[in-house]
Design an enzyme around this catalytic site. Structure first.
Site, short mmCIF file in Angstrom:
data_model
loop_
_atom_site.label_atom_id
_atom_site.label_comp_id
_atom_site.label_asym_id
_atom_site.label_seq_id
_atom_site.Cartn_x
_atom_site.Cartn_y
_atom_site.Cartn_z
N ASP A 1 -6.79 -2.36 3.97
CA ASP A 1 -5.49 -1.79 4.31
C ASP A 1 -5.16 -1.85 5.79
OD1 ASP A 1 -4.94 -1.28 1.62
OD2 ASP A 1 -5.91 0.67 1.70
N GLN B 1 10.85 2.93 -3.54
CA GLN B 1 10.98 2.21 -2.27
C GLN B 1 10.13 0.95 -2.25
OE1 GLN B 1 13.33 3.03 0.12
NE2 GLN B 1 13.88 4.27 -1.64
N HIS C 1 0.85 -1.19 0.00
CA HIS C 1 0.00 0.00 0.00
C HIS C 1 0.89 1.24 0.00
CE1 HIS C 1 -3.58 2.37 0.64
NE2 HIS C 1 -2.93 3.02 1.59
#
Length: 190
Positions: free
Chosen positions: A149, A177, A113
């Site tokens: 989430d 990242q 996420h």
């Protein structure tokens, strides 16, 4: 051999990062891990061609062919289960999954996420971080639960929110990242 099934809906850059790490680090030979399939709910997902170029098996199951979310998820489970997965990876799979699907893969279903969870669940995470005045943003790999989430955090990476950032510039920095932490999290899962 422990099988990994990756679900995508779009470009597949996180899937490719995992696949490239698996190849570079010889997961199959050294760890007994293999990416058994990449499955998309979008026939035109660019990630499918990328997966094929990486030598991965692909399949498409369009959610538009089903009358309900439950019917799609049942068919998707059947498609996934053909590969006897030890892990199912949501790598930009843009569908909210039913509780039955999540329960079926409980403990072996992970997602990435684009925020530092628990902050900014759902969509538009980068703009929301900018609007909130955050000084850092990032990405989270987490176990999937029935609550959107949420779930145990497996890995996180932070990036600075720079003056003048747009949602697009921040998203690009976060994505770099994601490509680092997602393969690490998959490897560490085992």
């Amino acid at each position: 051999m422990k099988n990994i099934v990756i679900l995508i809906s779009g470009g597949g850059s996180n899937m490719a990062a995992i696949a490239r790490a698996a190849q570079k680090e010889a997961w199959q030979e050294k760890r007994g891990l293999r990416i058994a399939a990449v499955i998309s709910n979008q026939a035109d997902a660019p990630g499918l061609a990328l997966a094929k170029n990486l030598g991965l098996s692909t399949d498409v199951l369009s959610h538009k062919s089903f009358d309900s979310r439950e019917a799609f998820d049942a068919a998707l489970m059947a498609c996934i289960d053909q590969h006897a997965p030890a892990l199912v990876v949501l790598a930009g799979f843009m569908r909210i999954l039913t509780p039955g699907f999540v329960q079926h893969y409980a403990g072996r279903l992970i997602n990435i996420h684009p925020s530092l969870l628990p902050a900014f669940t759902g969509l538009n995470t980068h703009q929301r971080a900018i609007d909130a005045g955050c000084r850092v943003a990032g990405a989270t790999v987490h176990q999937v639960t029935a609550e959107l989430d949420h779930g145990a955090i497996l890995a996180q990476a932070a990036v600075p929110v720079l003056p003048g950032d747009t949602a697009q510039t921040l998203a690009a920095r976060v994505l770099t990242q994601e490509h680092l932490i997602f393969p690490q999290a998959v490897r560490s899962f085992f």
